[in-house]
Design an enzyme around this catalytic site. Structure first.
Site, PDB file in Angstrom:
ATOM      1  N   ASP A  52      44.590  77.345  18.162  1.00 43.61           N
ATOM      2  CA  ASP A  52      45.350  76.366  18.947  1.00 43.61           C
ATOM      3  C   ASP A  52      44.732  76.496  20.332  1.00 43.61           C
ATOM      4  OD1 ASP A  52      47.130  75.269  20.846  1.00 43.61           O
ATOM      5  OD2 ASP A  52      48.756  75.395  19.408  1.00 43.61           O
ATOM      6  N   HIS A  53      43.903  75.519  20.727  1.00 47.67           N
ATOM      7  CA  HIS A  53      43.089  75.758  21.922  1.00 47.67           C
ATOM      8  C   HIS A  53      43.929  75.911  23.193  1.00 47.67           C
ATOM      9  CE1 HIS A  53      43.441  71.408  22.703  1.00 47.67           C
ATOM     10  NE2 HIS A  53      43.028  71.656  23.932  1.00 47.67           N
TER      11      HIS A  53
ATOM     12  N   HIS B 184      50.630  72.709  20.232  1.00 46.59           N
ATOM     13  CA  HIS B 184      50.490  73.069  21.658  1.00 46.59           C
ATOM     14  C   HIS B 184      51.850  73.156  22.357  1.00 46.59           C
ATOM     15  CE1 HIS B 184      46.517  72.042  20.582  1.00 46.59           C
ATOM     16  NE2 HIS B 184      46.479  70.790  20.986  1.00 46.59           N
TER      17      HIS B 184
HETATM   18  C1  BG6 Z   1      44.043  68.080  20.910  1.00 48.62           C
HETATM   19  C2  BG6 Z   1      44.585  66.787  20.400  1.00 48.62           C
HETATM   20  O1  BG6 Z   1      44.524  69.147  20.140  1.00 48.62           O
HETATM   21  O2  BG6 Z   1      44.453  68.262  22.256  1.00 48.62           O
HETATM   22  C3  BG6 Z   1      44.146  65.616  21.283  1.00 48.62           C
HETATM   23  O3  BG6 Z   1      44.138  66.576  19.076  1.00 48.62           O
HETATM   24  C4  BG6 Z   1      44.493  65.883  22.716  1.00 48.62           C
HETATM   25  O4  BG6 Z   1      44.731  64.403  20.849  1.00 48.62           O
HETATM   26  C5  BG6 Z   1      43.983  67.245  23.136  1.00 48.62           C
HETATM   27  O5  BG6 Z   1      43.905  64.864  23.519  1.00 48.62           O
HETATM   28  C6  BG6 Z   1      44.470  67.604  24.528  1.00 48.62           C
HETATM   29  O6  BG6 Z   1      43.818  68.772  24.929  1.00 48.62           O
HETATM   30  P1  BG6 Z   1      43.608  69.091  26.465  1.00 48.62           P
HETATM   31  O7  BG6 Z   1      43.007  70.444  26.465  1.00 48.62           O
HETATM   32  O8  BG6 Z   1      42.733  68.018  27.019  1.00 48.62           O
HETATM   33  O9  BG6 Z   1      44.979  69.041  27.058  1.00 48.62           O
END
Ligand code: BG6
Length: 527
Positions: free
Chosen positions: A201-202, A264
């Site tokens: 989960d980045h 997230h």
């Molecule tokens: C991803 C989603 O996990 O997270 C995307 O699939 C989203 O739809 C993105 O745009 C948002 O990531 P960040 O790091 O730009 O907030």
């Protein structure tokens, strides 16, 4: 609102960074977008910092026919495009460790070829026998690949010694609902032990998200007031100004609840609301997160719009930055790859409660959406107002509450608002904003989340990765909502591109006498 700054008093009070050690990385889906845009660039940055070591190789595996030489050239170009400040020598040394092999994911002989190639590269680069299988493929391929890794013995599930050195990284989405997530977990566990599995989960790799734990548990002053006695409510926002871009095909099968909320959003909520873990160990932290997620009261779905509201962006004249666009930006249903009658939500707002001693009756308002007024991710903790104002005679009766904002991105920082007297003979008060901005205090850009996640996976630290029970408990919460929406003929509420919000989402919080923090105003705080 006035601002006061902040400076570091003691740098590096405690520092710990683990290098990756010898490792091989086998990446499935290596010719894809994710690998080009994120993975390889992050790996190169780690390499540049000397944390990857020389005993490393990456074997890209994919359906597309590519020679290792072409894979290296593509990578070199992508890295150069991502940043101007790159030493060609370092870049060449990095790409010389990259290889590519093509084949069919369902064909067992492909895995035999991978085994032979990995063994050859392991010897050549002295990688020590450790290998990480990284699934950067579309989710429908996860089971096929995992099963083949198991049946060809590559997963080393039953060899305790090798098991420690063989790992599996799985990208999100991890399932589409509770049932598919459980099935995928079962499939993975037939071939890999949970200690080998790293579910990405980045958001958990973002420094500001990790800082939630430091902020709460490395300071003694916040924890005593971090509860229902002092906190009025908490708002968690993940607002994006972009639309679905080129991902319409995928997004239309997912929607905001699956794409952001289930993972997230709930992960951030868990970090901000969980009990203190006994130690900084992976399972101690993950135990507390799971416990918190289990305490979330199931949504009452018989009262539509009272607890959860969905929206979908329509066309609009402004983008998130407020610039007027001519021709207007497309509405969601007109985006490439999206069904023109789509009922998929691009916005979700929810109110939830956590049934435990700390949070009883404290509302948590969560919202996420695409094509909103500003890109902004934050957690805003609104404290209770002063119980009695002694300033009524001076005409200062209703004073704003203190708000603590953990600003996750794009302006990473922490803000605390409080009231103070303006200088002069009059009794005049202002709301001040005490402001800690990561970039101005520490300088430089924030590292890409993938750098930390890759490094942790390569050094065997599962803290920042979702565990089986954590994933399932999150799906357990959202699956009834998915089912209810599937059985509902009505469409999501339409909001124009560039909107702050829309009436039904406002009503969810305003019926409690509270307001969403205004996205455009939030950005002003950072200036
Ligand atoms: C991803 C989603 O996990 O997270 C995307 O699939 C989203 O739809 C993105 O745009 C948002 O990531 P960040 O790091 O730009 O907030």
């Amino acid at each position: 609102m006035r601002e006061v700054g902040l400076s570091i008093t003691a740098k590096d009070i405690a520092c710990a960074e683990t290098a990756a050690g010898p490792n091989g990385l086998v990446v499935f889906g290596a010719s894809g977008d994710l690998v080009r845009r994120k993975l390889l660039i992050s790996l190169f940055r780690i390499y540049k910092r000397g944390l990857l070591g020389e005993q490393f190789y990456l074997l890209g595996a994919g359906r597309k026919k590519l020679l290792s030489r072409q894979f290296r050239q593509n990578t070199q170009r992508a890295i150069q495009e991502s940043s101007g400040d790159i030493s060609i020598k370092e870049l060449e040394s990095f790409v010389s460790r990259l290889y590519y092999i093509s084949g069919d994911y369902s064909d067992l002989s492909f895995y035999d070829s991978i085994r032979a190639k990995a063994a050859e590269l392991d010897k050549k680069h002295k990688a020590g026998g450790g290998v990480i299988f990284y699934l950067a493929v579309p989710p429908f391929l996860y089971s096929t690949i995992v099963e083949r890794l198991g049946s060809t013995g590559l997963s080393c599930r039953d060899e305790p010694d090798s098991r420690r050195r063989v790992r599996l990284v799985v990208e999100k989405p991890f399932g589409r609902d509770l049932q598919s997530a459980v099935e995928l977990n079962n499939k993975i566990h037939q071939c890999f032990d949970e200690s080998q599995v790293y579910r990405i989960d980045h958001y958990l790799g973002k420094d500001t998200v990790q800082n939630i734990l430091m902020f709460r548990f490395a300071n003694a002053i916040f924890e005593p007031i971090w509860n229902r006695n002092y906190i009025d409510h908490i708002q968690v926002t993940i607002a994006e100004s972009m639309g679905v871009e080129h991902r319409g095909g995928y997004y239309d099968t997912a929607g905001a609840l699956r794409d952001i909320f289930q993972n997230h959003m709930l992960q951030m909520l868990a970090l901000v609301a969980m009990e203190p873990p006994t130690s900084f160990e992976a399972d101690h932290i993950r135990d507390e997160k799971v416990k918190l997620l289990r305490s979330i009261r199931p949504f009452k779905l018989d009262e539509p719009d009272k607890f959860i509201v969905r929206g979908q962006y329509g066309p609009g004249l402004t983008n998130g930055a407020g610039a007027v666009r001519e021709p207007p930006l497309l509405g969601y249903r007109a985006e490439p790859g999206v069904n023109p009658q789509s009922k998929t939500e691009t916005f979700v707002a929810a109110k939830l409660f956590i049934d435990n001693w700390r949070w009883k009756d404290v509302p948590f308002y969560l919202r996420t959406g695409k094509r909103l007024a500003k890109k902004n991710t934050e957690i805003a903790i609104t404290f209770k107002k002063v119980p009695h104002s002694m300033f009524i005679p001076a005409g200062l009766g209703d004073m704003p509450p203190n708000i603590l904002v953990l600003q996750i991105q794009p302006e990473e920082g922490i803000f605390l608002s409080f009231q103070a007297k303006q200088p002069g003979s009059k009794i005049c008060m202002s709301t001040l904003n005490m402001n800690f901005n990561y970039r101005s205090v520490f300088g430089g850009d924030m590292p890409e989340a993938y750098q930390r996640l890759l490094l942790d996976c390569m050094s065997g630290d599962q803290t920042l990765f979702a565990r089986q029970d954590g994933v399932e408990v999150a799906w357990q919460l959202v699956t009834p909502i998915l089912r209810a929406w599937e059985g509902d003929d009505s469409n999501p509420y339409e909001y124009p591109t560039g909107a702050e919000s829309f009436p039904e989402a406002d009503c969810l919080i305003e019926s409690d006498g509270r307001k969403w923090r205004q996205l455009s105003k939030i950005a002003d705080l950072n200036k």
